[in-house]
Enzyme design. Structure first.
Site, short mmCIF file in Angstrom:
data_model
loop_
_atom_site.label_atom_id
_atom_site.label_comp_id
_atom_site.label_asym_id
_atom_site.label_seq_id
_atom_site.Cartn_x
_atom_site.Cartn_y
_atom_site.Cartn_z
N ASP A 129 0.83 -1.21 0.00
CA ASP A 129 0.00 0.00 0.00
C ASP A 129 0.86 1.26 0.00
OD1 ASP A 129 -2.33 -1.64 0.44
OD2 ASP A 129 -1.63 -1.85 2.49
N SER A 159 2.44 6.80 0.65
CA SER A 159 1.68 5.93 1.55
C SER A 159 0.22 6.03 1.11
CB SER A 159 1.85 6.39 3.00
OG SER A 159 0.94 5.68 3.82
N ARG A 160 -0.34 4.93 0.61
CA ARG A 160 -1.63 5.05 -0.06
C ARG A 160 -2.81 5.06 0.90
NH1 ARG A 160 0.83 1.28 -3.53
NH2 ARG A 160 2.01 2.44 -5.08
N VAL A 161 -2.68 4.47 2.09
CA VAL A 161 -3.85 4.45 2.98
C VAL A 161 -3.60 5.17 4.30
CG1 VAL A 161 -4.87 2.36 2.03
CG2 VAL A 161 -3.22 2.17 3.86
#
Ligand SMILES: Nc1ncnc2c1ncn2[C@@H]1O[C@H](COP(=O)(O)OP(=O)(O)OP(=O)(O)O)[C@@H](O)[C@H]1O
Length: 453
Positions: A338, A363-365
């Site tokens: 992620d 950082s995707r989430v």
């Protein structure tokens, strides 16, 4: 009743309840053994991943099933084994001990102690390969994991249940960043598992010393498969660590696993695949290397309240060569996780530590775990830093100008920029539109390009 009669009655009952009929048993035979892999014949009923026992006391597991033979990956040193030895299927898979008895201990991937502190008291033994939680069993990542590293916590925040790759060239501080994150958990309810695959013993020693010095070791389990251990042990290490972590997660606890590193694990997977004569693919890795890492990292999750609300956060580490993020294993891992924290060798040499490359890290989430004000501030800070990087290194940015999307490029070298300042036009939709849809321009300085908007 006299004592001797009692004994006779007991013995008679035991003999009567014992099955004394013939027992059929398949015994295989080692055909060939080398480099931690044995080829075995005569065990037609063995299943994939089944634990096999050699007469000499060693164990291995079935990795490749062919019509007439089995490729068995050894979990013990091969020097006591030779062609012709007998092998038995156990009907079981590889299992590891789990539970609080492992905390503060250094173990091998089978849970055997390496720290000389005596045997492990296990709550249970669980298979190393387990299914990842399904979509209904998962919850959103909403709780933060503080790493204690300012640049990560502000710009690339992590959340409980997230999988974030730490990637960079050799000796750029990957292990140090992961160890700092573990140390930052010492006053939280997070249990940390550090899995060292094929790492130098001195590097593992340094990491363990850091954890002990900062009083973070009591909530940690260290799983070590050194470079000199059989490839089978190195291969199972991340899976064993995951099972140990899942045990706490499934009881509603919060765990963090660091896998140091998956590039070496991929190399071990390639070595085993080539020794068992599987077809090589890109960079000689077998075709299933993506699946191996995807099914491993998919086990990290934030569980729903119905499943106890526990979380397993994964920080896999990968190594690049000359900063090449588009090599096979790095691209695989980047697409599985992620987000990635990229450590840049040039920044490290310039003295920036940790050498986080803000331009390519993401950082995707984790941003969802930040307070809205901090998230907004982090967003504009990230954009500002990236714009400055673009100005310095001539990166290309996309921008809408006068209603048309345009791609702008900046160059460090003013002369070069001017020479190439011919605006190339490209018709959209295969040239069917009359109006130009994209423009490519080269500008001497970032502010020149930026001022066009
Ligand atoms: N933030 C930091 N501050 C000071 N020194 C650091 C920092 N990060 C790394 N170092 C130093 O840099 C060296 C390499 O660090 P580290 O072992 O963590 O790198 P690595 O990328 O994990 O290496 P390898 O590729 O060998 O696994 C170590 O001596 C470490 O002490």
């Amino acid at each position: 009743m006299p004592h001797d009669t009692l004994w006779l009655k007991d013995a008679t009952t035991r003999v009567q309840s014992t099955a004394l009929g013939p027992v059929a048993e398949h015994r295989g035979r080692v055909e060939d053994i080398a480099d931690g892999v044995a080829m075995i014949s005569g065990l037609p009923d063995v299943r994939l991943d089944e634990l096999l026992r050699f007469d000499a006391g060693a164990f291995g597991f079935a990795q490749v099933l062919e019509p007439d033979r089995i490729g068995c990956v050894l979990l013990d040193a091969a020097h006591a084994l030779q062609a012709g030895d007998a092998v038995h299927g156990t009907g079981d898979v590889v299992r590891v001990p789990v539970g609080a008895g492992l905390l503060g201990r250094i173990v091998d991937p089978l849970g055997r102690p390496l720290d000389g502190k005596g045997p492990i008291t296990a709550e249970a033994t669980l298979p190393i390969e387990r299914d990842a939680p399904g979509i209904i069993e998962r919850d959103l990542v909403v709780n933060p994991v503080q790493t204690g590293v300012l640049v990560v916590d502000t710009l690339f925040a992590l959340g409980r249940g997230q999988r974030e790759l730490i990637i960079g060239d050799p000796a750029t501080g990957k292990t140090t960043l992961a160890a700092d994150t573990i140390i930052a958990q010492r006053d939280t309810d997070m249990i940390c598992i550090y899995v060292a695959v094929g790492q130098k013993t001195s590097a593992v020693r340094r990491a363990v010393d850091a954890l002990q010095t900062h009083a973070a070791f009591g909530r940690c389990i260290v799983v070590v498969a050194g470079p000199a251990t059989p490839p089978g042990l190195q291969w199972i290490a991340p899976f064993a660590g995951m099972t140990m972590a899942e045990h706490f997660r499934d009881k509603g606890g919060h765990t963090l696993i660091v896998i140091d590193d998956l590039s070496k694990h991929a190399a071990t997977h390639r070595e085993i695949a080539l020794l068992t004569r599987q077809s090589p693919g890109r960079e000689a890795y077998p075709g299933d290397v993506f699946y191996v890492h995807a099914r491993l990292l998919e086990r990290a999750a934030k569980l729903s309240q119905a499943r106890g609300g526990g979380s397993l956060t994964a920080l896999p580490i990968a190594q690049t060569e000359a900063g090449n993020l588009s090599a096979y294993i790095p691209t695989n891992l980047i697409s599985i996780t992620d987000g990635q924290i990229v450590l840049n060798a040039r920044l490290f040499q310039e003295g920036q530590k940790p050498a986080v490359d803000v331009g390519v890290s993401v950082s995707r989430v984790g941003g969802k775990t930040q307070a809205p004000a901090l998230r907004d501030a982090a967003k504009s800070l990230r954009l500002g830093v990236r714009a400055r990087i673009a100005a310095r290194h001539g990166h290309i940015l996309a921008k809408r100008i006068g209603g048309h999307p345009r791609i702008l490029a900046c160059r460090d070298d003013p002369g070069q920029g001017r020479n190439q300042n011919d605006q190339r036009e490209q018709n959209g939709e295969g040239g069917r539109e009359s109006e130009p849809c994209f423009r490519l321009g080269f500008f001497d300085r970032w502010h020149e390009a930026a001022s066009l908007g």
